[in-house]
Design a protein around this motif. Structure first.
Motif, mmCIF file in Angstrom:
data_model
loop_
_atom_site.group_PDB
_atom_site.id
_atom_site.type_symbol
_atom_site.label_atom_id
_atom_site.label_comp_id
_atom_site.label_asym_id
_atom_site.label_seq_id
_atom_site.Cartn_x
_atom_site.Cartn_y
_atom_site.Cartn_z
ATOM 1 N N ASP A 616 0.858 -1.196 0.000
ATOM 2 C CA ASP A 616 0.000 0.000 0.000
ATOM 3 C C ASP A 616 0.883 1.232 0.000
ATOM 4 O O ASP A 616 1.904 1.273 0.702
ATOM 5 N N PHE A 617 0.498 2.247 -0.760
ATOM 6 C CA PHE A 617 1.246 3.501 -0.806
ATOM 7 C C PHE A 617 0.372 4.578 -0.175
ATOM 8 O O PHE A 617 -0.807 4.739 -0.562
ATOM 9 N N ILE A 618 0.945 5.283 0.761
ATOM 10 C CA ILE A 618 0.139 6.272 1.487
ATOM 11 C C ILE A 618 0.616 7.674 1.097
ATOM 12 O O ILE A 618 1.798 7.984 1.251
ATOM 13 N N VAL A 619 -0.297 8.453 0.562
ATOM 14 C CA VAL A 619 0.035 9.833 0.194
ATOM 15 C C VAL A 619 -1.044 10.760 0.723
ATOM 16 O O VAL A 619 -2.155 10.319 1.029
ATOM 17 N N ASP A 620 -0.676 12.039 0.816
ATOM 18 C CA ASP A 620 -1.631 13.052 1.241
ATOM 19 C C ASP A 620 -2.769 13.096 0.213
ATOM 20 O O ASP A 620 -2.517 13.306 -0.972
ATOM 21 N N PRO A 621 -4.026 12.894 0.659
ATOM 22 C CA PRO A 621 -5.131 12.871 -0.315
ATOM 23 C C PRO A 621 -5.227 14.163 -1.127
ATOM 24 O O PRO A 621 -5.722 14.152 -2.244
ATOM 25 N N LYS A 641 8.993 -7.408 -11.319
ATOM 26 C CA LYS A 641 8.791 -6.053 -11.855
ATOM 27 C C LYS A 641 7.326 -5.670 -11.670
ATOM 28 O O LYS A 641 6.439 -6.493 -11.865
ATOM 29 N N ALA A 642 7.129 -4.440 -11.260
ATOM 30 C CA ALA A 642 5.764 -3.953 -11.100
ATOM 31 C C ALA A 642 5.769 -2.476 -11.458
ATOM 32 O O ALA A 642 6.783 -1.956 -11.949
ATOM 33 N N CYS A 643 4.681 -1.839 -11.232
ATOM 34 C CA CYS A 643 4.615 -0.439 -11.612
ATOM 35 C C CYS A 643 3.843 0.340 -10.563
ATOM 36 O O CYS A 643 2.745 -0.072 -10.175
ATOM 37 N N LEU A 644 4.435 1.428 -10.117
ATOM 38 C CA LEU A 644 3.736 2.307 -9.189
ATOM 39 C C LEU A 644 2.878 3.256 -10.025
ATOM 40 O O LEU A 644 3.400 3.979 -10.873
ATOM 41 N N GLN A 645 1.602 3.222 -9.768
ATOM 42 C CA GLN A 645 0.694 4.077 -10.542
ATOM 43 C C GLN A 645 0.164 5.152 -9.619
ATOM 44 O O GLN A 645 -0.475 4.838 -8.609
ATOM 45 N N VAL A 646 0.472 6.410 -9.960
ATOM 46 C CA VAL A 646 -0.008 7.504 -9.109
ATOM 47 C C VAL A 646 -0.905 8.428 -9.919
ATOM 48 O O VAL A 646 -0.737 8.577 -11.128
ATOM 49 N N HIS A 647 -1.843 9.046 -9.210
ATOM 50 C CA HIS A 647 -2.775 9.975 -9.867
ATOM 51 C C HIS A 647 -2.645 11.317 -9.143
ATOM 52 O O HIS A 647 -3.383 11.569 -8.191
ATOM 53 N N PRO A 648 -1.703 12.153 -9.532
ATOM 54 C CA PRO A 648 -1.524 13.420 -8.802
ATOM 55 C C PRO A 648 -2.621 14.429 -9.153
ATOM 56 O O PRO A 648 -3.063 14.484 -10.296
ATOM 57 N N LEU A 649 -3.054 15.168 -8.144
ATOM 58 C CA LEU A 649 -4.034 16.226 -8.388
ATOM 59 C C LEU A 649 -3.346 17.581 -8.440
ATOM 60 O O LEU A 649 -3.936 18.580 -8.839
ATOM 61 N N CYS A 651 0.681 19.469 -9.182
ATOM 62 C CA CYS A 651 1.989 19.196 -9.772
ATOM 63 C C CYS A 651 3.059 19.629 -8.777
ATOM 64 O O CYS A 651 3.417 20.802 -8.701
ATOM 65 N N SER A 652 3.503 18.696 -7.970
ATOM 66 C CA SER A 652 4.561 19.044 -7.010
ATOM 67 C C SER A 652 5.299 17.778 -6.604
ATOM 68 O O SER A 652 4.834 16.664 -6.881
ATOM 69 N N ALA A 653 6.432 17.969 -5.942
ATOM 70 C CA ALA A 653 7.191 16.818 -5.459
ATOM 71 C C ALA A 653 6.358 16.098 -4.396
ATOM 72 O O ALA A 653 5.461 16.683 -3.798
ATOM 73 N N ALA A 654 6.662 14.842 -4.173
ATOM 74 C CA ALA A 654 5.883 14.093 -3.177
ATOM 75 C C ALA A 654 6.736 13.017 -2.533
ATOM 76 O O ALA A 654 7.655 12.484 -3.165
ATOM 77 N N THR A 655 6.438 12.740 -1.275
ATOM 78 C CA THR A 655 7.067 11.599 -0.617
ATOM 79 C C THR A 655 5.960 10.581 -0.338
ATOM 80 O O THR A 655 4.930 10.926 0.245
ATOM 81 N N ILE A 656 6.184 9.399 -0.764
ATOM 82 C CA ILE A 656 5.137 8.392 -0.652
ATOM 83 C C ILE A 656 5.575 7.323 0.340
ATOM 84 O O ILE A 656 6.620 6.682 0.169
ATOM 85 N N GLU A 657 4.791 7.194 1.390
ATOM 86 C CA GLU A 657 5.055 6.140 2.382
ATOM 87 C C GLU A 657 4.606 4.819 1.796
ATOM 88 O O GLU A 657 3.640 4.790 1.025
ATOM 89 N N ALA A 658 5.287 3.770 2.196
ATOM 90 C CA ALA A 658 4.875 2.461 1.665
ATOM 91 C C ALA A 658 4.896 1.423 2.765
ATOM 92 O O ALA A 658 5.756 1.445 3.649
ATOM 93 N N ARG A 659 3.930 0.525 2.763
ATOM 94 C CA ARG A 659 3.951 -0.586 3.701
ATOM 95 C C ARG A 659 3.430 -1.836 2.986
ATOM 96 O O ARG A 659 2.608 -1.735 2.055
ATOM 97 N N ALA A 660 3.937 -2.951 3.423
ATOM 98 C CA ALA A 660 3.580 -4.189 2.729
ATOM 99 C C ALA A 660 3.026 -5.193 3.710
ATOM 100 O O ALA A 660 3.483 -5.287 4.857
ATOM 101 N N VAL A 661 2.020 -5.943 3.244
ATOM 102 C CA VAL A 661 1.532 -7.055 4.036
ATOM 103 C C VAL A 661 1.755 -8.318 3.211
ATOM 104 O O VAL A 661 1.575 -8.312 1.996
ATOM 105 N N MET A 662 2.283 -9.354 3.889
ATOM 106 C CA MET A 662 2.641 -10.554 3.126
ATOM 107 C C MET A 662 2.506 -11.787 4.016
ATOM 108 O O MET A 662 2.560 -11.685 5.245
ATOM 109 N N SER A 663 2.350 -12.920 3.392
ATOM 110 C CA SER A 663 2.207 -14.173 4.138
ATOM 111 C C SER A 663 3.384 -15.079 3.858
ATOM 112 O O SER A 663 4.012 -14.992 2.789
#
Lengths: 788, 444
Positions: A616-621, A641-649, A651-663
């Motif tokens: 999960d990627f957590i960004v300021d809504p 290989k995967a792809c991070l898909q972001v939908h910015p509202l 146009c500015s720099a951003a820091t994206i928090e990330a956390r993973a859940v796995m088994s």
């Protein structure tokens, strides 16, 4: 008996009765043949009857039930009838042709062939024979030499005398040149004979001229330069303005031998409106396939397509134009203009053949690598064509299949990305009529990397179509698409969307077969996973409320973001920026950042495999949102290989928090915080295709006063910005390498930004043009960041 | 080069009118292609459907991979047709379009390895001689294709027998004259000075829009000599174009030697190889097209559309017109329901199920009525659309006309009195003559 019935069908209405009686009285083909030959011998002075018999003999001889010995006997009999010398000249010619036809349509022994050759040579040498039979015997000998290569090699000298004969010169030249071409070793005095033939070429009739040229030009090397030049001069003098293609082919072939095609009537011919189009096309091909096209021979403008040209002529002209401009290192602008005209023409025309011409030109551009930005033009044109005219999707699929291998780097991926993106933005009503072609296209897209093919987007479009048109009969096609997605992509990632589409197919189709297949497919993807996997796949799962999850501070996996996506190993491939135009609908674009995900091996992490991995990627809504990523299995030493898909509202720099859940395989579930991802401001600016010119864009934007906002930014520490330019830090925004200080980019909401850095009165400034005032501070920050 | 097979197709009837295999060539081809020895050139429907499909006559708007794939190079007029049973194997054919919607086709002897999936580069060089030869050969037979099917078959059989018994020119070029359609059975008492007939056939084309008017014209002069006359000497002719300011772009038959002196071209036909042949082809651009059209379409309320067409006729054109009509095809998806009102000369009607509007001025464009024609002909018509799916901005009108006078003023004469009599006729017809809607403004 059946054969005789066949023979009757070949009889003319005025066939004499006695001939009919002979045929009907014969019990088999052998007997019919015997009787016909007897009648032919007896009725030599009855031309009409002879003519019919001679028509029938080859037909009867083609019957497979007739033995070779019978055929050989027939050939001998026909020779005897000829030698009786009772036939008229035209029937003698026909008889000779019949002998050779019968001879060559079965498998004759060498002796029989040699006998017939000698018989024909005797006819040729007989001074009492009329010219027509001599001509025919030579023609028959040519046919035998073509079928039995080399049989006349020892006889070549018999034809030399005829090279000076007014009426037999043409056939003598043809047969001599053919024998030389077929000979395994050079014939005696070959050079002299070749010189004689070259000298004769201009005086031969067009058909013979081109045949002789075809036979001998391959043998005329450097030592024949003088003779070739002499022949060429005579041909050009005599046929300065001919429209005969045989003559033109001869001239251009000799010119090729001498180093290049130059001024001839063929240049006038290939675009002459009075000639049938097929002939124009052949002569355009003739020039197009030439390896040596001399610069001084023609005007480039001559090959430019005009408004009257059809798709075929435009295609051939563009191929030739491409080659000519490339060879002469000229600007590709005229080519590009005519290519755009071709697209407009093809769309208006609407025929599949016209659209095919567009894709054939694109294929040629990519193969010739001209213009230098061919890949960008192809990308731009394909996406625009596919999005505006989905009827041409089958052409795009075919094009992708051809270039889908690794020959063209990112191009196929970029085309698919651009099109899926474009279809996602289109109104349902626009897409609906073409849903079948769309499904076919998506099927092809599943073969490409999923970060580009965007299965979720595809499934969303299909779902919309199914909801809109409930009674569509594309159920089976949709099922096949779903199967292709499952087969070629990591389907767990888009399982919810897949299930929705399958449910829709199941409920909206009346055919039980389709319903059952949809249900089975849905059941399969639902039950194929373990319980823990199913839990991890639940997109609505609230992680904080479950006590079973073990939180860990150690990042168990490593996510690497690949920001330098413009740089590839292939130096020839170019970056493929987005398609943009002033007319484009204003909407926020999604951004895709390739990721590499691997398992961290260290003392704290002894696990060798995780399943059901969700990041999960957590960004300021207020800034926007980022899509989560699912990975079904991640093993040690594996890089997914995967792809991070972001939908910015914004146009500015951003820091994206990330956390993973796995088994793990033993049922433990971990929640791990990952390293944050930093995205710079410039990552949210799209580079612009250099298929447009910066100046053109600048002028166009300025002229649209209601959409243009300008600003000038003084650059106090200009050297830093100039260095950044020099070191390529802003390379992706440069439209041409020639003017590195001209930058063009598009914001996430599709607003154009143009920047040029200038020295004005000893002060460095950045002139900025934008389509929306809100963009100005963003560009100011970007430039300030690079100049401080 | 040899022909393996020759056939004639009627497009309208979708039928083979003539089919002839050259047995020695076919046998040779099979001997040299043992792997393909059981591949016979198809016949009947097995030949027609794939051929018409490849030519785009069948399924023109549906993508066909064997026809439209970007991997297949366009080699028209040479086409490679897939076999019905295996679309990976092709047979080659060269196609010549003939009048009456007929196609004259020849299957050339080409190496099977040169088929579209083979080595493309080698194909260009190797095949061009063969394609050129076959195309020229077919062109010599093209004039027979307009005859009635039985006559055509008879004449073709005779010509093949005399001129290409083995699928290539036998060298009996003079004998081809015997294959001409039998002309009048001339008797001795009719014998007069041998006649040379000259037909000057011109076509004019134009595309007019708001932005530009592009027009040019081209023509061919056909020469026919008396089939039973003897021509022992050269034929000398003088050619001029008295309506043109300069010399047109012109190409001559190989038997004609030509040189220009100012605006007159001196032609010397040295060795008469054929008795009916195109003497020359010429083309020139036109600053002022002979008919200057104007088209304005406006969309009103409730599906009403107003159409205005104006034709401005040049003086020469006005006096020599013998056919004139204007067709207005509606863009795909649009159909006219009915004509509300029409004000014009001539007849206005709906054709092709309301997808075309026809303005026929035929009755006014005959020689007896020409003086009544005005310089400007106008049509004002209001129609109601049944379906209006696409914009009418990109609509065009086609103008079709014929005239008895050439645009170029091409004329031929004998430089000095000879034993020949010269008979010359001229005709002009429109080719692509199109005007786009010049009123892009739409009132909704």
């Amino acid at each position: 008996m059946s054969k005789e019935i066949t023979v009757f069908t070949y009889l003319p209405p005025d066939c004499p009765e006695r001939l009919k009686k002979i045929i009907s009285d014969s019990v088999c083909s052998n007997e019919t043949l015997d009787n016909l030959l007897k009648l032919l011998g007896d009725a030599s002075n009855e031309s009409h009857l002879v003519n019919i018999i001679l028509d029938l003999v080859p037909i009867i001889c083609s019957d497979s039930t007739i033995q070779s010995s019978e055929l050989e006997f027939a050939i001998l009999s026909l020779q005897n009838i000829y030698n009786m010398n009772l036939l008229k000249a035209d029937m003698k010619c026909k008889l000779l042709e019949v002998i050779v036809t019968v001879l060559l349509t079965y498998q004759p022994s060498q002796e029989v062939v040699v006998d017939v050759v000698q018989f024909l040579l005797n006819v040729l040498e007989n001074k009492t024979e009329p010219i027509s039979t001599s001509l025919t015997s030579m023609d028959c000998l040519i046919e035998i030499e073509m079928s039995t290569q080399g049989i006349l090699e020892a006889q070549i000298e018999n034809f030399f005398d005829f090279l000076n004969h007014d009426q037999l010169r043409d056939k003598a030249s043809e047969i001599t040149s053919l024998i030389i071409r077929n000979a395994t070793n050079p014939i005696p005095n070959q050079s002299r004979v070749l010189c004689d033939l070259l000298e004769l070429i201009p005086s031969l009739k067009p058909f013979t001229m081109v045949t002789v040229a075809k036979n001998i030009l391959g043998l005329c090397r450097v030592e024949f330069q003088t003779e070739l030049n002499n022949s060429l001069e005579k041909l050009l003098e005599k046929y300065k303005t001919t429209f005969d293609l045989c003559v033109l082919q001869t001239i251009t072939s000799i010119q090729e031998c001498l180093g290049g095609i130059t001024e001839t009537a063929v240049f006038l011919y290939c675009t002459h409106p009075a000639m049938p189009v097929g002939r124009n096309l052949i002569s355009l091909d003739l020039l197009g396939s030439s390896l040596h096209l001399k610069k001084d021979g023609f005007e480039i403008q001559q090959f430019e397509p005009n408004d009257f040209d059809g798709a075929d002529a435009r295609l051939k002209k563009l191929l030739l134009l491409n080659k000519a401009l490339y060879n002469q290192s000229l600007d590709s602008a005229p080519f590009y203009q005519h290519f755009e005209n071709l697209i407009a023409f093809a769309v208006k025309n609407g025929s599949s053949r016209a659209l095919a011409s567009v894709f054939r030109v694109m294929r040629d551009m990519l193969e010739s690598k001209f213009p230098t930005n061919a890949a960008q033009i192809v990308l731009h044109s394909t996406v625009a064509l596919g999005a505006r005219h989905p009827a041409c999707l089958p052409h795009i699929i075919d094009f992708l299949k051809h270039f889908g291998s690794n020959h063209h780097g990112q191009l196929p991926d970029a085309i698919i990305l651009g099109l899926v993106d474009a279809f996602d933005e289109l109104e349902n009503s626009t897409v609906m009529p073409h849903v079948e072609q769309l499904i076919q296209f998506f099927m092809e897209a599943t073969l490409y990397r999923y970060e580009f093919c965007q299965p979720r987007m595809i499934l969303r479009i299909i779902r919309n179509c199914l909801e809109e048109k409930k009674n569509s009969n594309c159920g089976i096609a949709v099922l096949e698409l779903c199967q292709a997605l499952i087969r070629n992509q990591d389907y767990e990632i888009f399982q919810p969307e897949l299930k929705t589409v399958l449910s829709l197919v199941e409920t909206s189709h009346s055919e039980s077969d389709v319903k059952q297949r949809a249900w089975m497919l849905r059941s399969l993807i639902t039950h194929v996973n373990t319980d823990s996997l199913k839990g991890a796949f639940d997109a609505d799962m609230d992680l904080s409320s479950t006590g079973k999850i073990e939180k860990t501070d150690n990042p168990l996996i490593y996510v690497k973001i690949l920001l330098d996506y413009n740089k590839t190993g292939d130096t020839r491939s170019e970056s493929l920026p987005v398609y943009w135009s002033l007319e484009r609908k204003r909407s926020f674009r999604s951004f895709y950042f390739p990721l590499e995900i691997s398992l961290i091996k260290n003392a704290e992490n002894y696990h060798r495999e995780f399943v059901g991995l969700k990041i999960d990627f957590i960004v300021d809504p207020k800034w926007g949102r980022a899509e989560p990523i699912y990975i079904p299995v991640l093993e040690v030493d594996q890089v997914r290989k995967a792809c991070l898909q972001v939908h910015p509202l914004v146009c500015s720099a951003a820091t994206i928090e990330a956390r993973a859940v796995m088994s793990t395989m033993d049922g433990r579930i971990f929640l791990s915080c990952l390293e944050p991802i930093h995205l710079k401001l410039e990552d949210f600016l799209n580079p612009l295709s250099s298929s447009k010119s910066f100046v053109e864009l600048w002028d166009r934007l300025v002229s649209q006063s209601d959409k243009c906002y300008s600003s000038v930014l003084f650059l106090p520490q200009h050297e830093k910005l100039l260095k950044a330019v020099e070191y390529g830090e802003l390379e992706r925004f440069q439209m041409t390498k020639k003017k590195p200080t001209e930058l063009a980019m598009v914001t996430p909401d599709s607003f154009l930004v143009l920047v040029r850095i200038l020295l004005v009165k000893n002060s460095w400034n950045a002139e900025i043009l934008v389509e929306d005032p809100s963009v100005l501070p963003v560009i100011h920050s970007l430039l300030t960041e690079f100049s401080t | 080069m040899s022909l393996r097979c020759l056939f004639v197709v009627s497009i309208t009837e979708s039928k083979l009118l003539f089919y002839r295999i050259f047995p020695t060539v076919e046998k040779r081809w099979k001997n040299e292609h043992p792997n393909f020895a059981n591949l016979c050139i198809p016949n009947d429907q097995e030949l027609l459907d794939p051929l018409l499909n490849e030519l785009g006559i069948l399924n023109p708007n549906i993508f066909q991979i064997t026809r439209d794939s970007c991997q297949k190079k366009l080699q028209a007029p040479l086409f490679w047709i897939p076999f019905g049973f295996n679309s990976q194997i092709f047979w080659p054919v060269i196609v010549v379009e003939c009048p009456q919607n007929r196609l004259l086709c020849g299957v050339p002897y080409l190496d099977q390895n040169l088929q579209p999936t083979g080595n493309q580069q080698s194909m260009c060089v190797a095949r061009s001689f063969d394609v050129v030869l076959v195309l020229e050969l077919l062109s010599k037979l093209a004039h027979l294709i307009q005859l009635s099917p039985s006559k055509m078959a008879d004449q073709l059989n005779r010509t093949i027998q005399l001129w290409l018994p083995f699928g290539r020119a036998s060298g009996h070029q003079q004998l081809e004259l015997q294959s001409l359609p039998p002309t009048l059975q001339r008797t001795m008492w009719l014998r007069s000075r041998p006649k040379i007939e000259l037909q000057i056939k011109e076509e004019v084309r134009m595309i007019a829009s708001n932005l530009s008017v592009k027009a040019d014209a081209y023509g061919t002069i056909y020469l026919t000599v008396d089939p039973d006359a003897e021509y022992s000497h050269n034929i000398k002719l003088e050619l001029g174009f008295n309506k043109l300011p300069g010399i047109p772009s012109i190409l001559f038959h190989p038997s004609a030697l030509a040189h220009w002196e100012k605006a007159i071209c001196h032609i010397n036909i040295q060795e008469l190889q054929e008795k009916i042949f195109p003497l020359c082809h010429y083309s020139f651009s036109l600053e002022m097209p002979p008919i200057q059209p104007l088209l304005k379409i406006r969309i009103g309320e409730l599906g009403k559309v107003s159409i205005f067409i104006q034709l401005h006729l040049g003086v020469t054109m006005k006096n020599t017109l013998n056919r004139l009509e204007v067709r207005l095809p509606m863009p795909t998806g649009n159909r006219i329901a009915r004509i509300l009102s029409a004000a014009s000369l001539g007849l206005v009607s709906l054709i092709k199920d309301g997808t075309q509007l026809l303005w026929n001025l035929g009755a006014f464009a005959s020689s007896s009525s020409n003086p009544k024609l005005k310089d400007d002909l106008t049509l004002n018509v209001d129609v109601v659309m049944e379906k209006l799916e696409a914009s009418l901005v990109n609509t065009y009108a086609l103008i079709l006309f014929t005239s008895a006078a050439s645009v170029s003023g091409a004329h031929l004469s004998l430089p000095q009195p000879t034993e020949f009599k010269l008979v010359s006729t001229s005709e002009l017809k429109s080719s692509t003559y199109r005007v786009w809607n010049q009123d892009a403004e739409e009132i909704v």
